[in-house]
Enzyme design. Structure first.
Site, PDB file in Angstrom:
ATOM      1  N   ASP A 187       0.734  -0.983  -0.134  1.00  0.00           N
ATOM      2  CA  ASP A 187      -0.090   0.171  -0.083  1.00  0.00           C
ATOM      3  C   ASP A 187       0.808   1.417  -0.032  1.00  0.00           C
ATOM      4  OD1 ASP A 187       0.868  -0.484   2.569  1.00  0.00           O
ATOM      5  OD2 ASP A 187      -1.162  -0.571   3.604  1.00  0.00           O
TER       6      ASP A 187
ATOM      7  N   ASN B  34      -7.574  -2.146  14.336  1.00  0.00           N
ATOM      8  CA  ASN B  34      -9.223  -2.708  13.981  1.00  0.00           C
ATOM      9  C   ASN B  34      -9.245  -3.997  13.197  1.00  0.00           C
ATOM     10  OD1 ASN B  34      -8.350  -1.627  11.424  1.00  0.00           O
ATOM     11  ND2 ASN B  34      -9.527   0.229  11.327  1.00  0.00           N
TER      12      ASN B  34
ATOM     13  N   HIS C  69      -7.140  -4.565  10.160  1.00  0.00           N
ATOM     14  CA  HIS C  69      -7.122  -4.266   8.767  1.00  0.00           C
ATOM     15  C   HIS C  69      -5.811  -4.891   8.454  1.00  0.00           C
ATOM     16  CE1 HIS C  69      -4.999  -0.066   9.565  1.00  0.00           C
ATOM     17  NE2 HIS C  69      -3.946  -1.042   9.052  1.00  0.00           N
TER      18      HIS C  69
ATOM     19  N   GLU D 246      -9.559  -1.509   5.119  1.00  0.00           N
ATOM     20  CA  GLU D 246     -10.366  -1.355   6.515  1.00  0.00           C
ATOM     21  C   GLU D 246     -11.593  -2.089   6.522  1.00  0.00           C
ATOM     22  OE1 GLU D 246      -8.838   0.726   8.563  1.00  0.00           O
ATOM     23  OE2 GLU D 246      -8.256   2.473   7.694  1.00  0.00           O
TER      24      GLU D 246
HETATM   25  C1  GLP Z   1      -0.536   0.767   8.668  1.00  0.00           C
HETATM   26  C2  GLP Z   1      -0.078  -0.197   7.451  1.00  0.00           C
HETATM   27  C3  GLP Z   1      -0.439  -1.737   7.611  1.00  0.00           C
HETATM   28  C4  GLP Z   1       0.103  -2.039   8.991  1.00  0.00           C
HETATM   29  C5  GLP Z   1      -0.581  -1.280   9.990  1.00  0.00           C
HETATM   30  C6  GLP Z   1      -0.170  -2.048  11.591  1.00  0.00           C
HETATM   31  O1  GLP Z   1      -2.143   0.767   8.738  1.00  0.00           O
HETATM   32  N1  GLP Z   1      -1.016   0.128   6.210  1.00  0.00           N
HETATM   33  O2  GLP Z   1       0.060  -2.346   6.381  1.00  0.00           O
HETATM   34  O3  GLP Z   1       0.140  -3.312   9.117  1.00  0.00           O
HETATM   35  O4  GLP Z   1      -0.346   0.071   9.824  1.00  0.00           O
HETATM   36  O5  GLP Z   1       1.249  -0.900  11.745  1.00  0.00           O
HETATM   37  P1  GLP Z   1       2.116  -1.301  13.046  1.00  0.00           P
HETATM   38  O6  GLP Z   1       2.880  -2.562  12.586  1.00  0.00           O
HETATM   39  O7  GLP Z   1       3.192  -0.115  13.066  1.00  0.00           O
HETATM   40  O8  GLP Z   1       1.172  -1.451  14.183  1.00  0.00           O
END
Ligand code: GLP
Length: 242
Positions: free
Chosen positions: A70, A137, A139, A144
């Protein structure tokens, strides 16, 4: 009956080492594999292990191809909060991968980027191993909670909770983009193997909902219960509710 496997580790460092071993095994078995890569704080430790093994001459990225999940809409690859920048900074600049073989969706190409990105993945013959983090959440990528599962790469409106969770990387919440481009849930499910890293107590509820509750688009990660080769690498805190 799920095919899910769980690798339970003591803490973040052990989680990172375990995930890195899976990725390294993939690269060793298929040197020109297609890796689906992720951003966020969860995979950084795994990337550090891969960098160390590459520098030690034990792991060769020269033929590896990569596709990232992404990118924020509106951010150019040189923006220091773009995921393209994150990947160079946390992995690509430190290993012998050919940067021409690395791909992150463009945040500034408009909607035609979606079709281009899905075609790129298809032309690669699909993803051998997809690495994922987990949103609080539920995702995955930037898919989402919704009333349906998404298919291919598409533009999403980020939820306030996701913008809130990611604002720590920006100077203020106003600077966190409101939209993003993300691979779809179908793209992720089509990866031949999926590895998720999750660490810390703030992921415990999402893990419980995603993997020990019903499969529902309200918890996008829950669809991974149906994936034939899904490995969750999580530490004790993240697994504390199950
Ligand atoms: C973002 C990214 C996700 C990632 C998520 C969790 O929203 N788009 O790909 O998994 O954050 O991030 P973290 O690993 O910093 O908790």
């Amino acid at each position: 009956m799920t095919a899910m496997r769980i690798i339970r580790t003591k803490d973040y460092d052990a989680m990172s080492a375990a995930a890195a071993r899976l990725i390294a095994a993939q690269i060793t078995l298929k040197p020109n594999c297609v890796l689906g890569l992720a951003t966020g704080s969860s995979p950084v430790g795994a990337y550090q292990n891969l960098i160390a093994w590459n520098k030690a001459g034990e792991l060769d990225f020269s033929q590896v191809r990569s596709v990232n999940l992404d990118e924020y809409a509106g951010l150019t690859p040189d923006h220091d909060q773009s995921y393209a920048y994150f990947m160079r900074h946390n992995l690509f600049d430190h290993v012998n991968i050919d940067q021409k073989n690395t791909n992150v969706p463009s945040g500034v190409n408009g909607d035609e980027e979606c079709e281009r990105y899905d075609k790129l993945i298809a032309d690669f013959g699909g993803i051998d191993l997809q690495l994922l983090g987990l949103g609080v959440n539920g995702h995955i990528g930037f898919n989402e909670p919704d009333d349906h599962f998404s298919l291919g790469t598409h533009k999403v409106t980020l939820t306030e909770s996701t913008r809130e969770a990611n604002k720590r990387f920006f100077t203020s919440i106003d600077e966190v983009p409101t939209h993003a481009y993300t691979m779809g849930v179908r793209d992720i499910l089509q990866a031949r193997r999926v590895v998720m890293v999750a660490s810390g107590a703030n992921k415990a509820q999402a893990i419980k909902d995603a993997f020990f509750g019903p499969v529902t688009p309200q918890v996008p990660a829950s669809i991974l219960q149906y994936h034939p080769d899904f490995i969750l690498v999580a530490d004790e805190e993240a697994l504390s509710l199950i």
